[in-house]
Scaffold this motif. Structure first.
Motif, PDB file in Angstrom:
ATOM      1  N   ILE A  74      -6.575   6.336  -0.301  1.00 13.02           N
ATOM      2  CA  ILE A  74      -5.265   6.951  -0.092  1.00 13.02           C
ATOM      3  C   ILE A  74      -4.811   7.459  -1.454  1.00 13.02           C
ATOM      4  O   ILE A  74      -5.030   6.798  -2.471  1.00 13.02           O
ATOM      5  N   LYS A  75      -4.215   8.643  -1.494  1.00 14.61           N
ATOM      6  CA  LYS A  75      -3.814   9.245  -2.764  1.00 14.61           C
ATOM      7  C   LYS A  75      -2.473   9.938  -2.615  1.00 14.61           C
ATOM      8  O   LYS A  75      -2.285  10.773  -1.740  1.00 14.61           O
ATOM      9  N   ASP A  76      -1.531   9.543  -3.480  1.00 21.48           N
ATOM     10  CA  ASP A  76      -0.242  10.222  -3.569  1.00 21.48           C
ATOM     11  C   ASP A  76      -0.447  11.478  -4.406  1.00 21.48           C
ATOM     12  O   ASP A  76      -1.026  11.419  -5.492  1.00 21.48           O
ATOM     13  N   LEU A  77       0.002  12.622  -3.925  1.00 15.79           N
ATOM     14  CA  LEU A  77      -0.287  13.899  -4.577  1.00 15.79           C
ATOM     15  C   LEU A  77       0.900  14.523  -5.299  1.00 15.79           C
ATOM     16  O   LEU A  77       0.727  15.486  -6.033  1.00 15.79           O
ATOM     17  N   LYS A  78       2.101  14.003  -5.077  1.00 19.32           N
ATOM     18  CA  LYS A  78       3.284  14.670  -5.611  1.00 19.32           C
ATOM     19  C   LYS A  78       4.292  13.651  -6.124  1.00 19.32           C
ATOM     20  O   LYS A  78       4.575  12.670  -5.448  1.00 19.32           O
ATOM     21  N   ALA A  79       4.837  13.901  -7.296  1.00 24.21           N
ATOM     22  CA  ALA A  79       5.866  13.024  -7.864  1.00 24.21           C
ATOM     23  C   ALA A  79       7.210  13.340  -7.211  1.00 24.21           C
ATOM     24  O   ALA A  79       8.104  13.914  -7.804  1.00 24.21           O
ATOM     25  N   ASP A  80       7.324  12.935  -5.936  1.00 26.59           N
ATOM     26  CA  ASP A  80       8.523  13.240  -5.159  1.00 26.59           C
ATOM     27  C   ASP A  80       9.344  11.995  -4.858  1.00 26.59           C
ATOM     28  O   ASP A  80      10.329  12.054  -4.129  1.00 26.59           O
ATOM     29  N   GLY A  81       8.930  10.846  -5.403  1.00 27.51           N
ATOM     30  CA  GLY A  81       9.645   9.600  -5.151  1.00 27.51           C
ATOM     31  C   GLY A  81       9.193   8.880  -3.891  1.00 27.51           C
ATOM     32  O   GLY A  81       9.749   7.847  -3.539  1.00 27.51           O
ATOM     33  N   TYR A  82       8.198   9.423  -3.201  1.00 34.24           N
ATOM     34  CA  TYR A  82       7.673   8.811  -1.984  1.00 34.24           C
ATOM     35  C   TYR A  82       6.227   8.400  -2.221  1.00 34.24           C
ATOM     36  O   TYR A  82       5.339   9.253  -2.263  1.00 34.24           O
ATOM     37  N   GLY A  83       5.975   7.119  -2.402  1.00 34.47           N
ATOM     38  CA  GLY A  83       4.616   6.634  -2.575  1.00 34.47           C
ATOM     39  C   GLY A  83       3.851   6.696  -1.270  1.00 34.47           C
ATOM     40  O   GLY A  83       4.428   6.696  -0.181  1.00 34.47           O
ATOM     41  N   ALA A  84       2.526   6.749  -1.377  1.00 34.97           N
ATOM     42  CA  ALA A  84       1.657   6.810  -0.197  1.00 34.97           C
ATOM     43  C   ALA A  84       1.237   5.403   0.206  1.00 34.97           C
ATOM     44  O   ALA A  84       0.887   4.580  -0.648  1.00 34.97           O
ATOM     45  N   ARG A  85       1.272   5.132   1.512  1.00 35.47           N
ATOM     46  CA  ARG A  85       0.882   3.832   2.044  1.00 35.47           C
ATOM     47  C   ARG A  85      -0.071   4.033   3.219  1.00 35.47           C
ATOM     48  O   ARG A  85       0.063   4.980   3.976  1.00 35.47           O
ATOM     49  N   ALA A  86      -1.021   3.090   3.350  1.00 36.35           N
ATOM     50  CA  ALA A  86      -1.974   3.127   4.464  1.00 36.35           C
ATOM     51  C   ALA A  86      -1.694   1.965   5.401  1.00 36.35           C
ATOM     52  O   ALA A  86      -1.398   0.853   4.954  1.00 36.35           O
ATOM     53  N   TYR A  87      -1.790   2.223   6.703  1.00 38.07           N
ATOM     54  CA  TYR A  87      -1.554   1.221   7.739  1.00 38.07           C
ATOM     55  C   TYR A  87      -2.714   1.248   8.731  1.00 38.07           C
ATOM     56  O   TYR A  87      -3.323   2.284   8.958  1.00 38.07           O
ATOM     57  N   ILE A  88      -2.957   0.107   9.361  1.00 39.97           N
ATOM     58  CA  ILE A  88      -3.955  -0.032  10.411  1.00 39.97           C
ATOM     59  C   ILE A  88      -3.239  -0.444  11.695  1.00 39.97           C
ATOM     60  O   ILE A  88      -2.350  -1.291  11.666  1.00 39.97           O
ATOM     61  N   TYR A  89      -3.619   0.181  12.807  1.00 38.06           N
ATOM     62  CA  TYR A  89      -3.164  -0.271  14.121  1.00 38.06           C
ATOM     63  C   TYR A  89      -4.351  -0.952  14.782  1.00 38.06           C
ATOM     64  O   TYR A  89      -5.404  -0.345  14.953  1.00 38.06           O
ATOM     65  N   TRP A  90      -4.190  -2.218  15.113  1.00 39.69           N
ATOM     66  CA  TRP A  90      -5.264  -2.986  15.730  1.00 39.69           C
ATOM     67  C   TRP A  90      -4.643  -4.125  16.536  1.00 39.69           C
ATOM     68  O   TRP A  90      -3.632  -4.708  16.122  1.00 39.69           O
ATOM     69  N   ASN A  91      -5.245  -4.450  17.661  1.00 39.10           N
ATOM     70  CA  ASN A  91      -4.772  -5.534  18.511  1.00 39.10           C
ATOM     71  C   ASN A  91      -3.302  -5.349  18.895  1.00 39.10           C
ATOM     72  O   ASN A  91      -2.508  -6.280  18.874  1.00 39.10           O
ATOM     73  N   GLN A  92      -2.945  -4.115  19.203  1.00 44.41           N
ATOM     74  CA  GLN A  92      -1.612  -3.730  19.682  1.00 44.41           C
ATOM     75  C   GLN A  92      -0.487  -3.962  18.666  1.00 44.41           C
ATOM     76  O   GLN A  92       0.658  -4.184  19.039  1.00 44.41           O
ATOM     77  N   ARG A  93      -0.809  -3.903  17.386  1.00 43.04           N
ATOM     78  CA  ARG A  93       0.236  -4.018  16.361  1.00 43.04           C
ATOM     79  C   ARG A  93      -0.230  -3.330  15.077  1.00 43.04           C
ATOM     80  O   ARG A  93      -1.414  -3.112  14.867  1.00 43.04           O
ATOM     81  N   TYR A  94       0.720  -3.021  14.201  1.00 46.71           N
ATOM     82  CA  TYR A  94       0.419  -2.391  12.918  1.00 46.71           C
ATOM     83  C   TYR A  94       0.260  -3.456  11.849  1.00 46.71           C
ATOM     84  O   TYR A  94       1.001  -4.433  11.798  1.00 46.71           O
ATOM     85  N   THR A  95      -0.719  -3.242  10.979  1.00 44.40           N
ATOM     86  CA  THR A  95      -0.976  -4.112   9.842  1.00 44.40           C
ATOM     87  C   THR A  95      -0.769  -3.296   8.582  1.00 44.40           C
ATOM     88  O   THR A  95      -1.245  -2.181   8.476  1.00 44.40           O
ATOM     89  N   GLY A  96      -0.098  -3.871   7.625  1.00 40.50           N
ATOM     90  CA  GLY A  96       0.022  -3.150   6.351  1.00 40.50           C
ATOM     91  C   GLY A  96       1.437  -3.116   5.856  1.00 40.50           C
ATOM     92  O   GLY A  96       2.314  -3.728   6.433  1.00 40.50           O
ATOM     93  N   ALA A  97       1.549  -2.465   4.771  1.00 42.54           N
ATOM     94  CA  ALA A  97       0.616  -1.502   4.218  1.00 42.54           C
ATOM     95  C   ALA A  97      -0.607  -2.216   3.622  1.00 42.54           C
ATOM     96  O   ALA A  97      -0.461  -3.199   2.908  1.00 42.54           O
ATOM     97  N   ILE A  98      -1.812  -1.673   3.928  1.00 46.78           N
ATOM     98  CA  ILE A  98      -3.031  -2.272   3.395  1.00 46.78           C
ATOM     99  C   ILE A  98      -3.347  -1.724   2.011  1.00 46.78           C
ATOM    100  O   ILE A  98      -4.184  -2.275   1.307  1.00 46.78           O
ATOM    101  N   ALA A  99      -2.702  -0.619   1.605  1.00 52.02           N
ATOM    102  CA  ALA A  99      -2.883  -0.064   0.262  1.00 52.02           C
ATOM    103  C   ALA A  99      -1.678   0.805  -0.067  1.00 52.02           C
ATOM    104  O   ALA A  99      -0.987   1.303   0.828  1.00 52.02           O
ATOM    105  N   PHE A 100      -1.436   0.972  -1.366  1.00 57.80           N
ATOM    106  CA  PHE A 100      -0.317   1.775  -1.858  1.00 57.80           C
ATOM    107  C   PHE A 100      -0.790   2.586  -3.056  1.00 57.80           C
ATOM    108  O   PHE A 100      -1.571   2.099  -3.874  1.00 57.80           O
ATOM    109  N   ASP A 101      -0.329   3.822  -3.167  1.00 60.58           N
ATOM    110  CA  ASP A 101      -0.627   4.655  -4.326  1.00 60.58           C
ATOM    111  C   ASP A 101       0.588   5.511  -4.619  1.00 60.58           C
ATOM    112  O   ASP A 101       1.270   5.982  -3.706  1.00 60.58           O
ATOM    113  N   ASP A 102       0.893   5.686  -5.906  1.00 62.29           N
ATOM    114  CA  ASP A 102       1.909   6.657  -6.300  1.00 62.29           C
ATOM    115  C   ASP A 102       1.357   7.465  -7.465  1.00 62.29           C
ATOM    116  O   ASP A 102       0.276   7.174  -7.980  1.00 62.29           O
TER     117      ASP A 102
END
Length: 150
Positions: free
Chosen positions: A75-103
């Motif tokens: 996962i890669k944040d591409l712009k210094a806009d104040g919004y970091g990038a986060r990755a989530y997984i949906y599994w077993n009918q629910r969301y897990t995460g954020a599993i990673a963060f990048d700014d």
């Protein structure tokens, strides 16, 4: 419609409009167990690409899912806009995460790593990229489906 069906329809619609291969390939009724690769971008609220992600998601018939460690999952944040990038997984009918963060303060992308652990009868699994504190279940334009497997 259930939330899962709404997400499937939205992913297919986005693939048709944007020409994205991950969601369109995943819409095939023949898709079952195996590994599936996808990429996605999220638009920054300030315009332009805000984040990008890529991943190879695998599932098996026993209800286990994982990100393939032989692939560059990131996962890669591409712009210094104040919004970091986060990755989530949906599994077993629910969301897990954020599993990673990048700014933008980091020099490179954040690597993604995830395993489901025990099996489940719910085989549908998704990888999402979001900006800021948005989450996939918010159904906003600040999240995008990267890849899914069923």
């Amino acid at each position: 419609m259930t939330n899962r069906l709404i997400r499937r329809a939205a992913a297919l619609g986005a693939a048709i409009v944007l020409g994205g291969g991950a969601a369109l390939a995943g819409a095939s009724p023949a898709q079952a167990y195996g590994c599936y690769y996808g990429t996605a971008d999220v638009t920054s609220p300030e315009g332009g690409r805000g984040a990008t992600a890529a991943g190879r998601l695998c599932v098996n018939e026993y209800g286990n899912a994982w990100l393939d460690t032989n692939t560059n999952n990131y996962i890669k944040d591409l712009k210094a806009d104040g919004y970091g990038a986060r990755a989530y997984i949906y599994w077993n009918q629910r969301y897990t995460g954020a599993i990673a963060f990048d700014d933008t303060s980091t020099s490179g992308p954040a690597k993604l790593s995830w395993e489901s652990g025990g099996g489940t009868r719910y085989l549908w699994t998704e990888l999402w990229v979001c900006l800021g504190y948005a989450r996939p279940e918010d159904y906003t334009s600040r999240c995008s489906l990267v890849v899914y497997a069923s």
